[in-house]
Enzyme design. Sequence first.
Site, short mmCIF file in Angstrom:
data_model
loop_
_atom_site.label_atom_id
_atom_site.label_comp_id
_atom_site.label_asym_id
_atom_site.label_seq_id
_atom_site.Cartn_x
_atom_site.Cartn_y
_atom_site.Cartn_z
N THR A 12 -31.59 -10.63 -24.27
CA THR A 12 -31.68 -11.12 -22.89
C THR A 12 -31.28 -12.59 -22.84
O THR A 12 -31.50 -13.28 -21.85
CB THR A 12 -33.12 -10.95 -22.33
OG1 THR A 12 -34.02 -11.61 -23.23
CG2 THR A 12 -33.50 -9.50 -22.21
N GLY A 13 -30.68 -13.07 -23.91
CA GLY A 13 -30.26 -14.48 -23.97
C GLY A 13 -28.83 -14.66 -23.48
O GLY A 13 -28.07 -13.70 -23.33
N HIS A 233 -19.53 -26.29 -35.94
CA HIS A 233 -18.16 -26.21 -35.42
C HIS A 233 -17.28 -27.37 -35.90
O HIS A 233 -16.15 -27.18 -36.35
CB HIS A 233 -18.15 -26.19 -33.89
CG HIS A 233 -19.01 -25.13 -33.28
ND1 HIS A 233 -19.21 -23.91 -33.87
CD2 HIS A 233 -19.73 -25.10 -32.13
CE1 HIS A 233 -20.01 -23.17 -33.10
NE2 HIS A 233 -20.35 -23.88 -32.05
N LYS A 320 -22.15 -33.34 -24.24
CA LYS A 320 -22.24 -32.59 -22.99
C LYS A 320 -22.17 -33.57 -21.83
O LYS A 320 -22.40 -34.76 -21.99
CB LYS A 320 -23.55 -31.81 -22.95
CG LYS A 320 -23.62 -30.73 -24.05
CD LYS A 320 -24.58 -29.63 -23.70
CE LYS A 320 -24.68 -28.59 -24.79
NZ LYS A 320 -23.61 -27.59 -24.77
#
Length: 454
Positions: A12-13, A233, A320
């Site tokens: 449900t993520g 990453h 971000k």
Amino acid sequence: MKNNLFVIFGATGNLTYKKLLPALYRLMDQNLISSATKIICIGRKNFTTKSYIEDALTQVKEEINWSVFKKSLFYYQMDIESMPDYIALKTFIENNCQMYTDNSIFYLATAPGLFPIIARGISEGNLVSKEDLKGRVVFEKPFGEDLDSAKKYNQMVRDYFDENQIYRIDHYLGKEMIQNILVVRFSNKIFEDIWNNKGIKSVTILAKETGGVMNRGGYYDGSGALKDMVQNHLMQMLSLIAMEPPEDFDTDDIRQRKVQVIQKLKANFNAENLLVGQYKGYKKEKGVDPDSKTETFVFLKAEIDTERWKGVPFYILTGKQLDEKKSEIIIEFLENSHSHKKWPKDSIQSNRLIIRVDPEDGITFQINTKIPGLSSDVKPVVLDYCHGCQAIGNLPEAYEKLLLDIVLGDTTLFPRWDEIEHSWQFIDQVKAYLGDTTPIEYTNFEELRKKVIK
Ligand code: BG6
């Protein structure tokens, strides 16, 4: 084609809705995996298969033919900390997907802290056995929270499964242009010979995002940009860019060369070489501690302590809520020291090779050329290659490529344990240097740019 069974923990993520379900659907739709594949979505929430699909319909943004895809889906509610629930899960699988159990893939799309308990459940519930080597287990990144926890998790996971059954995922390795790095480096003579400190002035590896933490505040606040992006990453990009030429180009040879780079990564930390920031408003995000010192931006300068790279700065930048969504690698070559005798120094720029990873896959190469016409002045121009434009149809998403490789049993694009171990070693050093530092607050990238570009 074999019938596959995918069992997703954390169904449900965000990751399952945004990446895993769409990727599985596309693989089935293109007949790259059997269209009879079954997917068991596991969560704590009180859904039925029907209500889960209704929820997924509102969360998944990609175009999916749900009337077809829903036939593959089951929702299974369980407490992942309860061992008897894994035995019940096995019974559920035997009752519903018996013919699939030889090709089952368990995907842990959860926070890393849950890896040991789920791995134990999968093993003790006899869902995947080390003895018969059937079944694969996939761990989403980050693998661990620091070096110690990663080592502990790895030890546990290795007790339960054979190394060949373990896939530690880093979705950047599934991106087209990341796969292209080795081709660009090693199949082009012009680059291979100057890919060192005699030819390269600096390397910049960046992954900028415009979005904030969205609904992932709870996870992100315990992680931050260093653990969420750099440890995995950006380190992977760096190791592919900097590794020594492999001899055989087989999976282990490539992984060995990559780990050698990460082992040699050094940083001389000071306020100029390491900067952390936090976007304004972050502390008010859902799930975030109102006094949080978690960084949402990192800039750091590192070096690789090898003959090839001595003296070449590697700049790493990610964050971000910045000015643009962009991931790329910029290789800046050294200037030709004789050229300014003929042309004004400021008209000549160093050659740059930019490997554009996202959002537009491609390569830009900057060279100097004469201005057209009677003038003999010089200016830099860019040669542009658009990778996506050459593709027939859409380029596959990173998760599509990696899920297919898991089905095929190809581990080349999955980091080996020691790559992860040494990445954590480096990140732990950065964290130790930062200690309790308060990240600088930013509202836009310009404020940061002034600080990181002198
Ligand atoms: C994930 C991070 O691994 O990568 C996210 O957890 C981040 O925080 C994402 O947004 C970025 O991936 P991409 O493919 O959009 O560059």
